[in-house]
Design a protein around this motif. Sequence first.
Motif, PDB file in Angstrom:
ATOM      1  N   SER A 102       0.847  -1.195   0.000  1.00  0.00           N
ATOM      2  CA  SER A 102       0.000   0.000   0.000  1.00  0.00           C
ATOM      3  C   SER A 102       0.877   1.238   0.000  1.00  0.00           C
ATOM      4  N   LYS A 103       0.831   1.979  -1.095  1.00  0.00           N
ATOM      5  CA  LYS A 103       1.633   3.203  -1.160  1.00  0.00           C
ATOM      6  C   LYS A 103       1.096   4.248  -0.193  1.00  0.00           C
ATOM      7  N   VAL A 104      -0.221   4.208   0.093  1.00  0.00           N
ATOM      8  CA  VAL A 104      -0.786   5.140   1.074  1.00  0.00           C
ATOM      9  C   VAL A 104      -0.226   4.813   2.463  1.00  0.00           C
ATOM     10  N   LEU A 142       3.644  16.225 -12.301  1.00  0.00           N
ATOM     11  CA  LEU A 142       3.398  15.610 -11.008  1.00  0.00           C
ATOM     12  C   LEU A 142       3.222  14.105 -11.208  1.00  0.00           C
ATOM     13  N   VAL A 143       3.118  13.391 -10.101  1.00  0.00           N
ATOM     14  CA  VAL A 143       3.135  11.928 -10.196  1.00  0.00           C
ATOM     15  C   VAL A 143       1.831  11.354  -9.641  1.00  0.00           C
ATOM     16  N   VAL A 144       1.193  10.471 -10.411  1.00  0.00           N
ATOM     17  CA  VAL A 144      -0.037   9.801  -9.989  1.00  0.00           C
ATOM     18  C   VAL A 144       0.309   8.344  -9.711  1.00  0.00           C
ATOM     19  N   LYS A 145      -0.062   7.858  -8.515  1.00  0.00           N
ATOM     20  CA  LYS A 145       0.281   6.476  -8.143  1.00  0.00           C
ATOM     21  C   LYS A 145      -0.950   5.736  -7.641  1.00  0.00           C
ATOM     22  N   ALA A 146      -1.164   4.544  -8.176  1.00  0.00           N
ATOM     23  CA  ALA A 146      -2.195   3.661  -7.621  1.00  0.00           C
ATOM     24  C   ALA A 146      -1.702   3.169  -6.266  1.00  0.00           C
ATOM     25  N   GLY A 154       1.807   0.969 -11.956  1.00  0.00           N
ATOM     26  CA  GLY A 154       0.863   1.849 -11.279  1.00  0.00           C
ATOM     27  C   GLY A 154       1.382   3.244 -10.990  1.00  0.00           C
ATOM     28  N   VAL A 155       2.499   3.635 -11.620  1.00  0.00           N
ATOM     29  CA  VAL A 155       3.053   4.977 -11.388  1.00  0.00           C
ATOM     30  C   VAL A 155       3.126   5.720 -12.720  1.00  0.00           C
ATOM     31  N   VAL A 156       2.547   6.921 -12.754  1.00  0.00           N
ATOM     32  CA  VAL A 156       2.593   7.722 -13.978  1.00  0.00           C
ATOM     33  C   VAL A 156       3.183   9.089 -13.650  1.00  0.00           C
ATOM     34  N   ILE A 186      -1.380  11.599  -5.283  1.00  0.00           N
ATOM     35  CA  ILE A 186      -0.833  12.561  -6.234  1.00  0.00           C
ATOM     36  C   ILE A 186       0.331  13.226  -5.522  1.00  0.00           C
ATOM     37  N   GLU A 187       1.521  13.108  -6.084  1.00  0.00           N
ATOM     38  CA  GLU A 187       2.676  13.644  -5.361  1.00  0.00           C
ATOM     39  C   GLU A 187       3.574  14.498  -6.224  1.00  0.00           C
ATOM     40  N   ASP A 188       4.399  15.309  -5.548  1.00  0.00           N
ATOM     41  CA  ASP A 188       5.327  16.187  -6.243  1.00  0.00           C
ATOM     42  C   ASP A 188       6.318  15.359  -7.045  1.00  0.00           C
ATOM     43  N   CYS A 189       6.714  15.903  -8.167  1.00  0.00           N
ATOM     44  CA  CYS A 189       7.711  15.221  -8.993  1.00  0.00           C
ATOM     45  C   CYS A 189       9.104  15.641  -8.533  1.00  0.00           C
ATOM     46  N   LEU A 190       9.939  14.644  -8.243  1.00  0.00           N
ATOM     47  CA  LEU A 190      11.301  14.905  -7.789  1.00  0.00           C
ATOM     48  C   LEU A 190      12.260  14.804  -8.967  1.00  0.00           C
ATOM     49  N   ARG A 191      13.335  15.573  -8.902  1.00  0.00           N
ATOM     50  CA  ARG A 191      14.366  15.501  -9.934  1.00  0.00           C
ATOM     51  C   ARG A 191      15.668  15.030  -9.320  1.00  0.00           C
ATOM     52  N   VAL A 193      18.964  11.684  -9.584  1.00  0.00           N
ATOM     53  CA  VAL A 193      19.283  10.333 -10.074  1.00  0.00           C
ATOM     54  C   VAL A 193      18.774   9.327  -9.051  1.00  0.00           C
ATOM     55  N   GLU A 194      18.360   8.179  -9.564  1.00  0.00           N
ATOM     56  CA  GLU A 194      17.784   7.150  -8.682  1.00  0.00           C
ATOM     57  C   GLU A 194      18.849   6.157  -8.242  1.00  0.00           C
ATOM     58  N   ALA A 195      18.620   5.548  -7.091  1.00  0.00           N
ATOM     59  CA  ALA A 195      19.479   4.462  -6.620  1.00  0.00           C
ATOM     60  C   ALA A 195      18.633   3.500  -5.806  1.00  0.00           C
ATOM     61  N   HIS A 215      17.865   0.063 -14.317  1.00  0.00           N
ATOM     62  CA  HIS A 215      17.568   0.786 -15.562  1.00  0.00           C
ATOM     63  C   HIS A 215      16.177   0.341 -15.970  1.00  0.00           C
ATOM     64  N   LYS A 216      15.159   1.170 -15.640  1.00  0.00           N
ATOM     65  CA  LYS A 216      13.777   0.703 -15.774  1.00  0.00           C
ATOM     66  C   LYS A 216      13.226   0.824 -17.187  1.00  0.00           C
ATOM     67  N   ALA A 217      13.643   1.847 -17.912  1.00  0.00           N
ATOM     68  CA  ALA A 217      13.073   2.054 -19.253  1.00  0.00           C
ATOM     69  C   ALA A 217      13.594   0.998 -20.220  1.00  0.00           C
ATOM     70  N   LEU A 274      15.386   5.225  -4.031  1.00  0.00           N
ATOM     71  CA  LEU A 274      15.765   6.585  -3.636  1.00  0.00           C
ATOM     72  C   LEU A 274      15.882   7.502  -4.837  1.00  0.00           C
ATOM     73  N   MET A 275      15.569   8.776  -4.620  1.00  0.00           N
ATOM     74  CA  MET A 275      15.937   9.817  -5.579  1.00  0.00           C
ATOM     75  C   MET A 275      16.978  10.683  -4.875  1.00  0.00           C
ATOM     76  N   LEU A 276      18.155  10.808  -5.493  1.00  0.00           N
ATOM     77  CA  LEU A 276      19.198  11.657  -4.938  1.00  0.00           C
ATOM     78  C   LEU A 276      18.997  13.041  -5.547  1.00  0.00           C
ATOM     79  N   VAL A 283      12.827   9.336  -0.486  1.00  0.00           N
ATOM     80  CA  VAL A 283      12.374   7.971  -0.767  1.00  0.00           C
ATOM     81  C   VAL A 283      11.257   8.011  -1.804  1.00  0.00           C
ATOM     82  N   LEU A 284      11.420   7.277  -2.910  1.00  0.00           N
ATOM     83  CA  LEU A 284      10.356   7.151  -3.911  1.00  0.00           C
ATOM     84  C   LEU A 284       9.370   6.080  -3.480  1.00  0.00           C
ATOM     85  N   GLU A 285       9.921   4.990  -2.955  1.00  0.00           N
ATOM     86  CA  GLU A 285       9.065   3.869  -2.549  1.00  0.00           C
ATOM     87  C   GLU A 285       9.868   2.930  -1.682  1.00  0.00           C
ATOM     88  N   PHE A 286       9.152   2.119  -0.913  1.00  0.00           N
ATOM     89  CA  PHE A 286       9.774   0.978  -0.252  1.00  0.00           C
ATOM     90  C   PHE A 286       9.307  -0.290  -0.951  1.00  0.00           C
TER      91      PHE A 286
HETATM   92  P1  AMP Z   1       7.805   3.592  -7.705  1.00  0.00           P
HETATM   93  O1  AMP Z   1       7.156   2.298  -8.111  1.00  0.00           O
HETATM   94  O2  AMP Z   1       7.066   4.384  -6.701  1.00  0.00           O
HETATM   95  O3  AMP Z   1       9.292   3.458  -7.433  1.00  0.00           O
HETATM   96  O4  AMP Z   1       7.829   4.440  -9.042  1.00  0.00           O
HETATM   97  C1  AMP Z   1       8.367   3.922 -10.233  1.00  0.00           C
HETATM   98  C2  AMP Z   1       9.234   4.975 -10.886  1.00  0.00           C
HETATM   99  O5  AMP Z   1       8.482   6.182 -11.064  1.00  0.00           O
HETATM  100  C3  AMP Z   1      10.427   5.388 -10.040  1.00  0.00           C
HETATM  101  O6  AMP Z   1      11.512   4.516 -10.210  1.00  0.00           O
HETATM  102  C4  AMP Z   1      10.697   6.772 -10.574  1.00  0.00           C
HETATM  103  O7  AMP Z   1      11.408   6.706 -11.792  1.00  0.00           O
HETATM  104  C5  AMP Z   1       9.314   7.313 -10.863  1.00  0.00           C
HETATM  105  N1  AMP Z   1       8.807   8.102  -9.714  1.00  0.00           N
HETATM  106  C6  AMP Z   1       8.055   7.657  -8.673  1.00  0.00           C
HETATM  107  N2  AMP Z   1       7.795   8.656  -7.815  1.00  0.00           N
HETATM  108  C7  AMP Z   1       8.343   9.763  -8.321  1.00  0.00           C
HETATM  109  C8  AMP Z   1       8.419  11.126  -7.893  1.00  0.00           C
HETATM  110  N3  AMP Z   1       7.821  11.563  -6.773  1.00  0.00           N
HETATM  111  N4  AMP Z   1       9.107  11.993  -8.672  1.00  0.00           N
HETATM  112  C9  AMP Z   1       9.703  11.582  -9.817  1.00  0.00           C
HETATM  113  N5  AMP Z   1       9.671  10.326 -10.266  1.00  0.00           N
HETATM  114  C10 AMP Z   1       9.008   9.410  -9.540  1.00  0.00           C
END
Ligand code: AMP
Length: 424
Positions: A102-104, A142-146, A154-156, A186-191, A193-195, A215-217, A274-276, A283-286
């Motif tokens: 649950s992302k919530v 911005l970012v929309v997440k289920a 589930g992340v756009v 609905i969350e702020d978009c972070l800029r 590099v990811e790790a 490398h997700k793409a 993580l987003m650095l 933290v983007l997600e756990f």
């Molecule tokens: P997640 O499953 O939450 O990790 O999201 C998948 C991908 O969406 C991440 O690896 C990021 O590339 C991107 N992402 C998720 N949340 C954000 C955010 N708040 N800002 C920018 N990109 C995000």
Amino acid sequence: MRILVIGSGGREHALAWKLSQSPRVRAVLCAPGNGGIARIARCIPVNPQDAAALSRLVQEEKIDFAVVGPEAPLASGLVDALQATGVGVLGPTKNAAQLESSKVFAKDFMRRHGIPTADYTTYRDPDSALAYLESSDARYPLVVKADGLAAGKGVVVARNEQEACHAVRRMMMEKEFGSAGDRVLIEDCLRGVEASYIVFTDGDTILPAAASRDHKAVFDGDKGPNTGGMGTYSTDDILGPNLEREVLETVIRPAVDGMRREGTPFRGILYAGLMLTEQGVRVLEFNVRMGDPECQVILPRLQSDFAELCAALCRGRLRDYRAEWNPGAAVCVVLASGGYPGSYTKGKAISGLDMAEEDSRVAVFHAGTRLESDRLVTDGGRVLGVTAVERDLASAIMAAYEAVNKISFEGMQYRRDIGAKGLK
Ligand code: AMP
Ligand code: GLY
């Protein structure tokens, strides 16, 4: 020790591979496994979601501990069921697995414990989400997440109102991911590099794994749609000592302590995406499990006995374990079926594996393969993960692609720039 690995991907192949190298391990079983795992472990055709069958299996086979690879059985309570049989289990309970399922839950938990993450709002009905997106308060991108599990889809990241509203309609009204879309964030978009930062924990002691980067793409240069992961690399300087300390102090320690204090102690593998950013780590997600294909570069760098690590974790004695890591680098290039992450055909004959594996620096992990009367064929979107370990990143990249060049199957596609981000 007799160990059961649950799952069927490249991650589970790497887990079984590393466990089977331990002199203390007498047997590795895998449910259900795949064509590559079958060469090093006894594969048993039981579905990871079938908790009753797996509970019988651990008893009949006198398993010492089970390692659960994928998120879906963790989310539905497999660990709780297995623990009730008395077997050791590496993985969180259903309640603790909510950090991923649950992302919530995860975002509210982070807010309660001051863990740095993007600002967000939760929506329970599509009308209020759409009203916000159409208002002048919305700042794009911005970012929309289920809320729930959606197999990485589930992340756009929405560039404008139209894309964001489209995502909300798909998730909440058309129910593209079923009940996972009952709530959206609905969350702020972070800029930045990811790790991927992954640790082992028994609920108290924290043992960090080597840091890695996914490398997700699907295409080179991070172009095209997101996949489960097209490759990874691991070096010590992905974070470096200062950032690593920051992550441990501001993210991992508060998360592990917070879960314990809230009565849902987290035991298993905790993965912080993580987003650095220029403002610090966010933290983007756990995730509540090993990453896939992060696992395929982390475990090859572990020099110490992995079975002993798992046994110590399951006993709640991780503090007694000392981990040694290879100081060099590991790279994993994923070979995928043509068309992935869209539709693709299975059953293509795979050739060149023996030649690729002759190189002692290389290990090939099977993600989606099947044995068809002794012939190995493709059986998934991600088919193989070709990993090389070397003294530095440039050499690891060369060794991995040398091995990739020996392997082929019809329609094979892969990224040619895995690890390039780390060469500076
Ligand atoms: P997640 O499953 O939450 O990790 O999201 C998948 C991908 O969406 C991440 O690896 C990021 O590339 C991107 N992402 C998720 N949340 C954000 C955010 N708040 N800002 C920018 N990109 C995000
Ligand atoms: N490679 C990303 C994940 O396992 O979630």
